[in-house]
Design a protein around this motif. Structure first.
Motif, PDB file in Angstrom:
ATOM      1  N   UNK A  92       0.800  -1.219   0.000  1.00  0.00           N
ATOM      2  CA  UNK A  92       0.000   0.000   0.000  1.00  0.00           C
ATOM      3  C   UNK A  92       0.830   1.265   0.000  1.00  0.00           C
ATOM      4  N   UNK A  93       2.063   1.208   0.548  1.00  0.00           N
ATOM      5  CA  UNK A  93       2.866   2.431   0.535  1.00  0.00           C
ATOM      6  C   UNK A  93       3.209   2.869  -0.887  1.00  0.00           C
ATOM      7  N   UNK A  94       3.157   1.937  -1.846  1.00  0.00           N
ATOM      8  CA  UNK A  94       3.419   2.303  -3.232  1.00  0.00           C
ATOM      9  C   UNK A  94       2.353   3.268  -3.753  1.00  0.00           C
ATOM     10  N   UNK A  95       1.116   3.097  -3.305  1.00  0.00           N
ATOM     11  CA  UNK A  95       0.044   4.016  -3.703  1.00  0.00           C
ATOM     12  C   UNK A  95       0.327   5.408  -3.159  1.00  0.00           C
ATOM     13  N   UNK A  96       0.756   5.487  -1.908  1.00  0.00           N
ATOM     14  CA  UNK A  96       1.089   6.777  -1.315  1.00  0.00           C
ATOM     15  C   UNK A  96       2.216   7.451  -2.077  1.00  0.00           C
ATOM     16  N   UNK A  97       3.263   6.712  -2.392  1.00  0.00           N
ATOM     17  CA  UNK A  97       4.398   7.291  -3.106  1.00  0.00           C
ATOM     18  C   UNK A  97       3.979   7.830  -4.468  1.00  0.00           C
ATOM     19  N   UNK A  98       3.151   7.073  -5.174  1.00  0.00           N
ATOM     20  CA  UNK A  98       2.734   7.503  -6.511  1.00  0.00           C
ATOM     21  C   UNK A  98       1.803   8.709  -6.463  1.00  0.00           C
ATOM     22  N   UNK A  99       1.128   8.923  -5.339  1.00  0.00           N
ATOM     23  CA  UNK A  99       0.125   9.990  -5.252  1.00  0.00           C
ATOM     24  C   UNK A  99       0.726  11.387  -5.317  1.00  0.00           C
ATOM     25  N   UNK A 100       2.013  11.511  -5.019  1.00  0.00           N
ATOM     26  CA  UNK A 100       2.620  12.849  -5.036  1.00  0.00           C
ATOM     27  C   UNK A 100       2.644  13.435  -6.446  1.00  0.00           C
ATOM     28  N   UNK A 101       2.458  12.599  -7.449  1.00  0.00           N
ATOM     29  CA  UNK A 101       2.409  13.108  -8.823  1.00  0.00           C
ATOM     30  C   UNK A 101       1.217  14.033  -9.029  1.00  0.00           C
ATOM     31  N   UNK A 102       0.196  13.908  -8.171  1.00  0.00           N
ATOM     32  CA  UNK A 102      -0.986  14.772  -8.298  1.00  0.00           C
ATOM     33  C   UNK A 102      -0.802  16.104  -7.579  1.00  0.00           C
ATOM     34  N   UNK A 103       0.276  16.210  -6.831  1.00  0.00           N
ATOM     35  CA  UNK A 103       0.779  17.468  -6.256  1.00  0.00           C
ATOM     36  C   UNK A 103      -0.301  18.378  -5.677  1.00  0.00           C
ATOM     37  N   UNK A 104      -0.575  19.495  -6.372  1.00  0.00           N
ATOM     38  CA  UNK A 104      -1.414  20.553  -5.811  1.00  0.00           C
ATOM     39  C   UNK A 104      -2.900  20.375  -6.079  1.00  0.00           C
ATOM     40  N   UNK A 105      -3.299  19.245  -6.621  1.00  0.00           N
ATOM     41  CA  UNK A 105      -4.723  18.971  -6.782  1.00  0.00           C
ATOM     42  C   UNK A 105      -5.329  18.646  -5.413  1.00  0.00           C
TER      43      UNK A 105
END
Length: 545
Positions: free
Chosen positions: A45-58
């Motif tokens: 599940x931490x992989x989902x958290x790491x990938x989420x930063x790509x959405x940045x300021x949304x």
């Protein structure tokens, strides 16, 4: 718009889920059984958290007065995870219990916990002090996070208790530069424990693994891709999901808070009791596109009668969940609520399956009224007789399901696990139904189960408490129809000789022992014995309230 279940029949869907497709399904070993799993899946599940930063300021989470972006969410989770590890010694496999109503901090605590390999335990926020004590004894958490209301029920708790209102707010900003957390976990390691009502008197903790939740993530990603393939003008990151159901249920946690971090979608989080005007106002203000509600919420929308005073034109997907509803009720929704006319969907699932394992689109409901749809991607479903033999087309029997979504088992309850999960990981749902042309139709939900406003109540749990009262010789609890809630709890009590107990005294006694929604609202006190069959078992259908 495609059905969520069209993936096996349409060329486009086949391209997505077939060999080489983005959502390819292939057989793999899952706990000793070969099951279809998503080939291109994440493993922790931490992989989902790491990938989420790509959405940045949304925006990720918005409430009536707060907005949290994906970047802010990731930073706050990282800070909280560091505190959990370094200040409280939380390690892989430790349980962190959350006893609280919905809030952004609930979601932050969940992600911080699972991202360091610990296990989030969702306590029902309506539990009594007695039920809370059972949860603590069963889960044995290393740490509890509770809001003020639940903290008052934790007398005698021997582990640290952090306040949701104050302590978590401090923790999420304590380490601004903390790295994103991760953990060395196996796919089938526990990630979440959510409690179900107990068939034998105590709630049971359904254990969900990293594999389970990540399979749900891929399922939602696949549905988004299908919608886009079929011409939906909205990309997944442009969708806004209204969260009104409790986060200690799979409908909000597994099927909203978790997958929407992965898809970059916004969560409009309603807090507090259900208020129709506040809900409609949030739909209008945030341009909500998707909402999953229990039938009771939908009924209150009908009774309110003012939906047309709000702009709900953005809401194009409206789902009923967590409790059954009739075809007549669905038709009333279509006729009376502007957003339900062409968007209403239904589904079937339970805590043990982690997500809906059958789904019916608007087209499916129009073609086959009363159905709960076809099994979703990766789910096998069978109807069996009491001996376990598979039944044929249109025959009534027990509903069994098998998939990568099914729970690991019940926490520290091997007997209950063995009763629910059979050979080759088949899950006995306890529901009765039939399959016709591949579609599921339920005959009845689990034996004697009461579903009050979307909350499951097993009579045995209530009867266990009520029977302990010194004035009660025997008792029976059952569900009776209720216009708003679907069902209400009723009790028939055979009083001991000479008893002067009243409804009021019994109700007050129950209020101290059980969550408020489990306390009977209708009563019949009698000195007549309950009707029994030749084996001494109470004939439930022969009892009137």
């Amino acid at each position: 718009m495609p059905s969520e279940t069209d993936d096996r029949t349409t060329p486009t869907a086949t391209g997505l889920t077939g060999p080489g497709g983005r959502f390819e399904l292939s057989d793999d070993d899952v706990l000793g059984t070969r099951l279809p799993v998503f080939t291109h899946r994440q493993r922790a599940l931490h992989e989902v958290l790491h990938a989420s930063v790509a959405h940045a300021d949304r925006d990720f989470i918005v409430t009536e007065d707060r907005r949290i972006t994906f970047a802010e969410h990731a930073a706050q989770v990282a800070s909280l995870a560091k505190v959990l590890r370094e200040e409280y010694g939380i390690a892989k496999g430790d349980r962190v219990a959350i006893a609280a109503a919905n809030s952004p901090e609930w979601i932050l605590t969940f992600w911080a916990t699972v991202s360091i390999g610990a296990v989030t335990v969702g306590f029902n926020a309506w539990w009594s002090a007695r039920e809370m004590a059972h949860g603590l004894s069963n889960a044995e958490p290393t740490l509890v996070v509770a809001d003020a209301r639940q903290s008052a029920k934790l007398a005698g708790c021997t582990v640290p208790v952090l306040s949701m209102e104050g302590d978590i707010g401090r923790c999420v900003t304590a380490h601004a530069d903390a790295p994103l957390p991760s953990a060395d976990v196996d796919e089938d390691d526990p990630a979440v424990i959510l409690y179900t009502s107990g068939t034998s008197g105590r709630p049971k903790g359904a254990v969900h693994t990293h594999r389970n939740l990540l399979a749900v993530v891929e399922y939602h990603r696949m549905n988004d891709a299908l919608f886009e393939e079929f011409g939906d003008p909205l990309a997944s990151q442009d969708r806004v999901y209204l969260l009104t159901l409790p986060l200690f249920h799979i409908a909000s946690l597994h099927n909203l808070a978790v997958p929407r971090l992965a898809t970059g979608s916004r969560i409009a989080l309603h807090q507090g009791s259900f208020d129709v005007d506040k809900i409609l106002g949030m739909i209008e203000r945030e341009r909500v596109t998707n909402w999953g509600a229990v039938p009771t919420m939908a009924h209150r929308m009908l009774e309110h009668g003012g939906a047309d005073r709000y702009d709900t034109s953005s809401l194009t997907a409206f789902a009923l969940a967590s409790a059954p509803s009739s075809t007549e009720f669905k038709e009333r929704l279509r006729q009376s609520l502007p957003f339900a006319k062409d968007s209403l969907v239904d589904s079937y699932g339970l805590t043990e399956t982690c997500t809906g394992v059958a789904a019916a689109s608007p087209q499916e409901l129009a073609a086959a009224p009363g159905t709960l749809g076809r099994p979703v991607a990766g789910v096998e479903m069978e109807i069996r007789d009491p001996a376990g033999e598979v039944l044929g087309e249109g025959e009534d029997g027990d509903v069994w399901v098998r998939s990568q979504y099914n729970m690991l088992g019940y926490w520290r309850d091997p007997e209950a696990t063995a009763g629910a999960i059979g050979p080759d990981r088949w899950l006995r749902t306890g529901d009765l139904g039939q399959l016709r042309e591949g579609r599921l139709y339920l005959s009845s939900r689990r034996s004697d189960l009461i579903i009050r406003g979307g909350e499951n109540i097993y009579p045995a749990e209530v009867e266990t408490v009520l029977a302990a009262h010194p004035d009660v010789r025997e008792c029976l609890v059952l569900g009776v129809p209720h216009a708003d809630l679907g069902q209400e709890v009723a009790a028939v009590v055979v009083l001991a000789a000479g008893s002067t107990a009243t409804e009021e005294t019994l109700r007050e006694y129950m209020k101290d022992e059980l969550a408020y929604f489990k306390v009977p609202k209708r009563w019949r006190l009698t000195t007549d014995e309950l009707p029994r069959n030749a084996t001494g078992k109470v004939i439930r259908h022969g009892v009137r309230v």
